[in-house]
Write a protein that holds these residues in place. Structure first.
Motif, PDB file in Angstrom:
ATOM      1  N   LYS A 191       6.513  -5.367   5.567  1.00 37.08           N
ATOM      2  CA  LYS A 191       6.305  -4.717   6.858  1.00 37.08           C
ATOM      3  C   LYS A 191       7.563  -3.936   7.167  1.00 37.08           C
ATOM      4  O   LYS A 191       8.649  -4.509   7.259  1.00 37.08           O
ATOM      5  CB  LYS A 191       6.023  -5.721   7.971  1.00 37.08           C
ATOM      6  CG  LYS A 191       5.892  -5.023   9.328  1.00 37.08           C
ATOM      7  CD  LYS A 191       5.241  -5.884  10.350  1.00 37.08           C
ATOM      8  CE  LYS A 191       5.123  -5.252  11.719  1.00 37.08           C
ATOM      9  NZ  LYS A 191       5.014  -3.828  11.826  1.00 37.08           N
ATOM     10  N   LEU A 199       4.847  -9.471   0.248  1.00 36.05           N
ATOM     11  CA  LEU A 199       4.377  -8.934   1.529  1.00 36.05           C
ATOM     12  C   LEU A 199       5.464  -8.035   2.097  1.00 36.05           C
ATOM     13  O   LEU A 199       6.653  -8.320   1.967  1.00 36.05           O
ATOM     14  CB  LEU A 199       4.088 -10.073   2.512  1.00 36.05           C
ATOM     15  CG  LEU A 199       3.154 -11.169   2.027  1.00 36.05           C
ATOM     16  CD1 LEU A 199       2.988 -12.231   3.100  1.00 36.05           C
ATOM     17  CD2 LEU A 199       1.814 -10.598   1.614  1.00 36.05           C
ATOM     18  N   TYR A 229      -0.769 -16.001   3.487  1.00 35.79           N
ATOM     19  CA  TYR A 229      -1.008 -14.564   3.608  1.00 35.79           C
ATOM     20  C   TYR A 229      -1.730 -14.245   4.908  1.00 35.79           C
ATOM     21  O   TYR A 229      -1.373 -13.293   5.610  1.00 35.79           O
ATOM     22  CB  TYR A 229      -1.791 -14.050   2.400  1.00 35.79           C
ATOM     23  CG  TYR A 229      -2.262 -12.622   2.561  1.00 35.79           C
ATOM     24  CD1 TYR A 229      -1.353 -11.603   2.816  1.00 35.79           C
ATOM     25  CD2 TYR A 229      -3.602 -12.305   2.472  1.00 35.79           C
ATOM     26  CE1 TYR A 229      -1.772 -10.290   2.974  1.00 35.79           C
ATOM     27  CE2 TYR A 229      -4.029 -10.995   2.627  1.00 35.79           C
ATOM     28  CZ  TYR A 229      -3.110  -9.997   2.879  1.00 35.79           C
ATOM     29  OH  TYR A 229      -3.538  -8.703   3.044  1.00 35.79           O
ATOM     30  N   TYR A 267       0.923 -14.426   7.757  1.00 37.78           N
ATOM     31  CA  TYR A 267       1.894 -13.329   7.742  1.00 37.78           C
ATOM     32  C   TYR A 267       1.248 -11.976   8.018  1.00 37.78           C
ATOM     33  O   TYR A 267       1.871 -11.104   8.625  1.00 37.78           O
ATOM     34  CB  TYR A 267       2.683 -13.312   6.429  1.00 37.78           C
ATOM     35  CG  TYR A 267       3.738 -14.384   6.392  1.00 37.78           C
ATOM     36  CD1 TYR A 267       4.958 -14.217   7.043  1.00 37.78           C
ATOM     37  CD2 TYR A 267       3.509 -15.587   5.740  1.00 37.78           C
ATOM     38  CE1 TYR A 267       5.919 -15.204   7.037  1.00 37.78           C
ATOM     39  CE2 TYR A 267       4.475 -16.584   5.730  1.00 37.78           C
ATOM     40  CZ  TYR A 267       5.673 -16.386   6.386  1.00 37.78           C
ATOM     41  OH  TYR A 267       6.627 -17.371   6.383  1.00 37.78           O
ATOM     42  N   SER A 268       0.009 -11.796   7.619  1.00 37.12           N
ATOM     43  CA  SER A 268      -0.655 -10.511   7.862  1.00 37.12           C
ATOM     44  C   SER A 268      -1.241 -10.446   9.273  1.00 37.12           C
ATOM     45  O   SER A 268      -1.026  -9.465   9.980  1.00 37.12           O
ATOM     46  CB  SER A 268      -1.727 -10.235   6.810  1.00 37.12           C
ATOM     47  OG  SER A 268      -2.755 -11.206   6.860  1.00 37.12           O
ATOM     48  N   GLN A 269      -1.954 -11.473   9.686  1.00 36.43           N
ATOM     49  CA  GLN A 269      -2.649 -11.422  10.973  1.00 36.43           C
ATOM     50  C   GLN A 269      -1.722 -11.605  12.170  1.00 36.43           C
ATOM     51  O   GLN A 269      -1.917 -10.979  13.209  1.00 36.43           O
ATOM     52  CB  GLN A 269      -3.760 -12.465  11.008  1.00 36.43           C
ATOM     53  CG  GLN A 269      -4.864 -12.148  10.020  1.00 36.43           C
ATOM     54  CD  GLN A 269      -5.846 -13.291   9.825  1.00 36.43           C
ATOM     55  OE1 GLN A 269      -5.873 -14.244  10.585  1.00 36.43           O
ATOM     56  NE2 GLN A 269      -6.645 -13.196   8.773  1.00 36.43           N
ATOM     57  N   GLY A 276       1.888  -9.062  10.929  1.00 39.08           N
ATOM     58  CA  GLY A 276       1.605  -7.690  10.555  1.00 39.08           C
ATOM     59  C   GLY A 276       2.059  -7.270   9.163  1.00 39.08           C
ATOM     60  O   GLY A 276       2.096  -6.074   8.865  1.00 39.08           O
ATOM     61  N   PHE A 277       2.389  -8.210   8.289  1.00 42.92           N
ATOM     62  CA  PHE A 277       2.793  -7.875   6.926  1.00 42.92           C
ATOM     63  C   PHE A 277       1.582  -7.452   6.100  1.00 42.92           C
ATOM     64  O   PHE A 277       0.472  -7.914   6.333  1.00 42.92           O
ATOM     65  CB  PHE A 277       3.468  -9.077   6.246  1.00 42.92           C
ATOM     66  CG  PHE A 277       4.906  -9.259   6.634  1.00 42.92           C
ATOM     67  CD1 PHE A 277       5.924  -8.837   5.795  1.00 42.92           C
ATOM     68  CD2 PHE A 277       5.245  -9.863   7.833  1.00 42.92           C
ATOM     69  CE1 PHE A 277       7.252  -9.012   6.144  1.00 42.92           C
ATOM     70  CE2 PHE A 277       6.563 -10.041   8.197  1.00 42.92           C
ATOM     71  CZ  PHE A 277       7.574  -9.613   7.354  1.00 42.92           C
ATOM     72  N   GLU A 278       1.814  -6.575   5.117  1.00 37.32           N
ATOM     73  CA  GLU A 278       0.765  -6.143   4.188  1.00 37.32           C
ATOM     74  C   GLU A 278       1.111  -6.607   2.788  1.00 37.32           C
ATOM     75  O   GLU A 278       2.281  -6.610   2.393  1.00 37.32           O
ATOM     76  CB  GLU A 278       0.650  -4.618   4.188  1.00 37.32           C
ATOM     77  CG  GLU A 278       0.147  -4.060   5.488  1.00 37.32           C
ATOM     78  CD  GLU A 278      -0.027  -2.549   5.447  1.00 37.32           C
ATOM     79  OE1 GLU A 278      -0.077  -1.983   4.331  1.00 37.32           O
ATOM     80  OE2 GLU A 278      -0.092  -1.952   6.513  1.00 37.32           O
ATOM     81  N   LYS A 279       0.091  -6.984   2.037  1.00 36.49           N
ATOM     82  CA  LYS A 279       0.291  -7.380   0.644  1.00 36.49           C
ATOM     83  C   LYS A 279       0.495  -6.119  -0.189  1.00 36.49           C
ATOM     84  O   LYS A 279      -0.305  -5.200  -0.143  1.00 36.49           O
ATOM     85  CB  LYS A 279      -0.920  -8.157   0.145  1.00 36.49           C
ATOM     86  CG  LYS A 279      -0.814  -8.583  -1.289  1.00 36.49           C
ATOM     87  CD  LYS A 279      -1.962  -9.476  -1.762  1.00 36.49           C
ATOM     88  CE  LYS A 279      -3.269  -9.209  -1.103  1.00 36.49           C
ATOM     89  NZ  LYS A 279      -4.379  -9.982  -1.619  1.00 36.49           N
TER      90      LYS A 279
END
Length: 125
Positions: free
Chosen positions: A53, A51, A27, A30-32, A35-38
């Motif tokens: 985006k 996730l 996570y 993929y987020s940092q 740029g994906f958000e949970k």
């Protein structure tokens, strides 16, 4: 059901499911980096996560003994593949295949997430 009746079925979005050894570390990547958000998680401790985006969605599943495949796990289309390539390089992401124009009409590269899942990223040219 006859074989021809499948033509009457409309398919919607398909989201790749990726196995990861450490779902929280995945996570973070993929987020940092991407740029994906949970948008969803399940389990105590968490063993499944969705996730998102933009129009892209990835489903992560915890599998502590996961061994990555040597083939691409999924393909993502973006609107600026060169910019994403630079972001990945700057973040130290392992690049499997460098950015190049392909004879099938795409500019693409292949990255590996921290669990070794290979993701083909491309843009139509």
């Amino acid at each position: 059901m006859s074989p021809n009746s499948i033509r009457a079925v409309t398919f919607g979005r398909v989201a790749p499911g990726l196995a990861v050894r450490d779902i929280q570390a995945a996570y973070a990547f993929y987020s940092q980096v991407l740029g994906f958000e949970k948008v969803f998680e399940n389990g105590r401790p968490v063993g499944f996560m969705v996730l998102k985006k933009d129009a892209a969605e990835i489903h992560l599943s915890q599998k502590r003994d996961h061994v990555a495949s040597t083939v691409n796990s999924c393909h993502m289309f973006v609107d600026d593949v060169a910019a994403l390539y630079e972001i990945c390089e700057a973040a130290g992401v392992r690049i499997i295949k460098s950015l190049q124009d392909k004879d099938y009409g795409q500019r693409a590269f292949v990255l590996a997430d921290p669990d070794g899942n290979r993701i083909d990223v491309g843009e139509r040219i």
